[in-house]
Design a protein around this motif. Structure first.
Motif, PDB file in Angstrom:
ATOM      1  N   UNK A   1      35.215  34.317  33.086  1.00 40.16           N
ATOM      2  CA  UNK A   1      33.583  34.378  32.785  1.00 40.16           C
ATOM      3  C   UNK A   1      33.152  33.977  31.324  1.00 40.16           C
ATOM      4  N   UNK A   2      34.083  34.283  30.412  1.00 41.90           N
ATOM      5  CA  UNK A   2      33.935  33.877  28.990  1.00 41.90           C
ATOM      6  C   UNK A   2      33.973  32.148  28.940  1.00 41.90           C
ATOM      7  N   UNK A   3      34.500  31.649  30.084  1.00 39.78           N
ATOM      8  CA  UNK A   3      34.693  30.035  30.133  1.00 39.78           C
ATOM      9  C   UNK A   3      33.736  29.387  30.766  1.00 39.78           C
ATOM     10  N   UNK A   4      32.489  30.313  31.711  1.00 42.38           N
ATOM     11  CA  UNK A   4      31.849  29.794  32.799  1.00 42.38           C
ATOM     12  C   UNK A   4      31.000  28.830  32.113  1.00 42.38           C
ATOM     13  N   UNK A   5      30.293  29.080  31.134  1.00 46.60           N
ATOM     14  CA  UNK A   5      29.284  28.336  30.495  1.00 46.60           C
ATOM     15  C   UNK A   5      29.823  27.081  29.955  1.00 46.60           C
ATOM     16  N   UNK A   6      30.937  26.932  29.126  1.00 51.50           N
ATOM     17  CA  UNK A   6      31.463  25.747  28.892  1.00 51.50           C
ATOM     18  C   UNK A   6      31.880  24.875  29.744  1.00 51.50           C
TER      19      UNK A   6
ATOM     20  N   UNK B   1      39.284  41.634  36.854  1.00 53.11           N
ATOM     21  CA  UNK B   1      40.552  41.615  36.324  1.00 53.11           C
ATOM     22  C   UNK B   1      40.553  40.905  34.822  1.00 53.11           C
ATOM     23  N   UNK B   2      41.413  40.959  34.060  1.00 50.69           N
ATOM     24  CA  UNK B   2      41.579  40.167  32.711  1.00 50.69           C
ATOM     25  C   UNK B   2      41.297  38.558  33.113  1.00 50.69           C
ATOM     26  N   UNK B   3      41.973  37.999  34.002  1.00 51.75           N
ATOM     27  CA  UNK B   3      41.514  36.737  34.519  1.00 51.75           C
ATOM     28  C   UNK B   3      40.466  36.730  34.723  1.00 51.75           C
ATOM     29  N   UNK B   4      39.582  37.348  35.437  1.00 51.75           N
ATOM     30  CA  UNK B   4      38.129  37.435  35.767  1.00 51.75           C
ATOM     31  C   UNK B   4      37.215  37.305  34.422  1.00 51.75           C
TER      32      UNK B   4
ATOM     33  N   UNK C   1      41.567  28.906  28.281  1.00 58.00           N
ATOM     34  CA  UNK C   1      41.839  28.323  29.445  1.00 58.00           C
ATOM     35  C   UNK C   1      43.302  28.716  30.011  1.00 58.00           C
ATOM     36  N   UNK C   2      44.338  28.698  28.836  1.00 56.53           N
ATOM     37  CA  UNK C   2      45.720  29.277  29.171  1.00 56.53           C
ATOM     38  C   UNK C   2      45.733  30.360  29.759  1.00 56.53           C
ATOM     39  N   UNK C   3      44.859  31.430  29.107  1.00 56.48           N
ATOM     40  CA  UNK C   3      45.013  32.823  29.428  1.00 56.48           C
ATOM     41  C   UNK C   3      44.219  33.013  30.901  1.00 56.48           C
ATOM     42  N   UNK C   4      43.258  32.305  31.304  1.00 54.15           N
ATOM     43  CA  UNK C   4      42.492  32.236  32.592  1.00 54.15           C
ATOM     44  C   UNK C   4      43.369  31.789  33.809  1.00 54.15           C
ATOM     45  N   UNK C   5      44.289  30.734  33.494  1.00 56.50           N
ATOM     46  CA  UNK C   5      45.058  30.253  34.297  1.00 56.50           C
ATOM     47  C   UNK C   5      46.402  31.151  34.528  1.00 56.50           C
TER      48      UNK C   5
END
Length: 197
Positions: free
Chosen positions: A68-73, A61-64, A116-120
């Protein structure tokens, strides 16, 4: 409970790894050009030169995708407060670590806030994701370390709520509050909570 590189290596076919790298690079390009809110799965598929099904199979999904884009940070942030040098990492008193945790989290949100906002915002149970549970347990642990026995889980939940990305971003981007004011208020809040009756 750790995303990304701290969760251990995952075997991946070379073509899948290439697609993943291409998709993540394309997503970062689109975000740099248009912002997080304009990023769509269709636009990502087109930019990366893959089918839309490939994007959904890879991220769900878009959230996924955002996660993923945030996972390393996020993994790097977790490593800093769990294993890094004090005062954020082990070796400092609980209050000093609480202050450092909030300051580091605010800085993280200022750097990665829109992601962060978009993922949450679209995650159905954002308080149950492993990272959120880890932050909660960490703050509980630090409160207990400072001798707080007045319901540390609920107190930790209340303190974590003061670090909500959407509220902090609104304060900075809309209300014009400087991030330094946010960190100063966090410092005062946790000092009063820990030092109060």
């Amino acid at each position: 409970m750790l995303p990304g590189p701290l969760s251990g290596p995952v075997a991946e076919r070379s073509d899948a790894a290439r697609n993943r790298a291409r998709l993540l690079a394309a997503a970062q390009e689109l975000i740099a050009e248009c912002g997080v809110d304009a990023l769509t799965m269709d636009g990502l598929a087109e930019r990366a030169g893959v089918g839309k099904g490939t994007v959904f199979r890879r991220f769900g999904s878009r959230t996924g995708l955002m996660m993923t884009l945030l996972s390393e940070s996020e993994a790097a942030f977790q490593a800093r407060f769990m294993f890094g040098p004090p005062p954020l990492g082990p070796g400092a008193p609980g209050l000093a670590r609480l202050i450092a945790f909030g300051e580091a989290r605010i800085a993280y949100i200022m750097e990665h806030g829109d992601l962060v906002r978009a993922s949450e915002s679209t995650y159905p149970s954002r308080y149950e994701v492993p990272a959120a549970l880890l932050w909660q347990r960490h703050v509980e642990f630090l409160l207990a370390q400072e001798g707080m026995d007045a319901d540390p889980p609920v107190m930790a939940m209340a303190l974590i709520a003061a670090l909500e990305p959407e509220r902090l971003l609104h304060a900075v981007q809309v209300q014009g509050i400087a991030p330094e004011r946010l960190t100063g208020t966090w410092r005062e809040l946790v000092t009063r909570v820990v030092g109060g009756p």
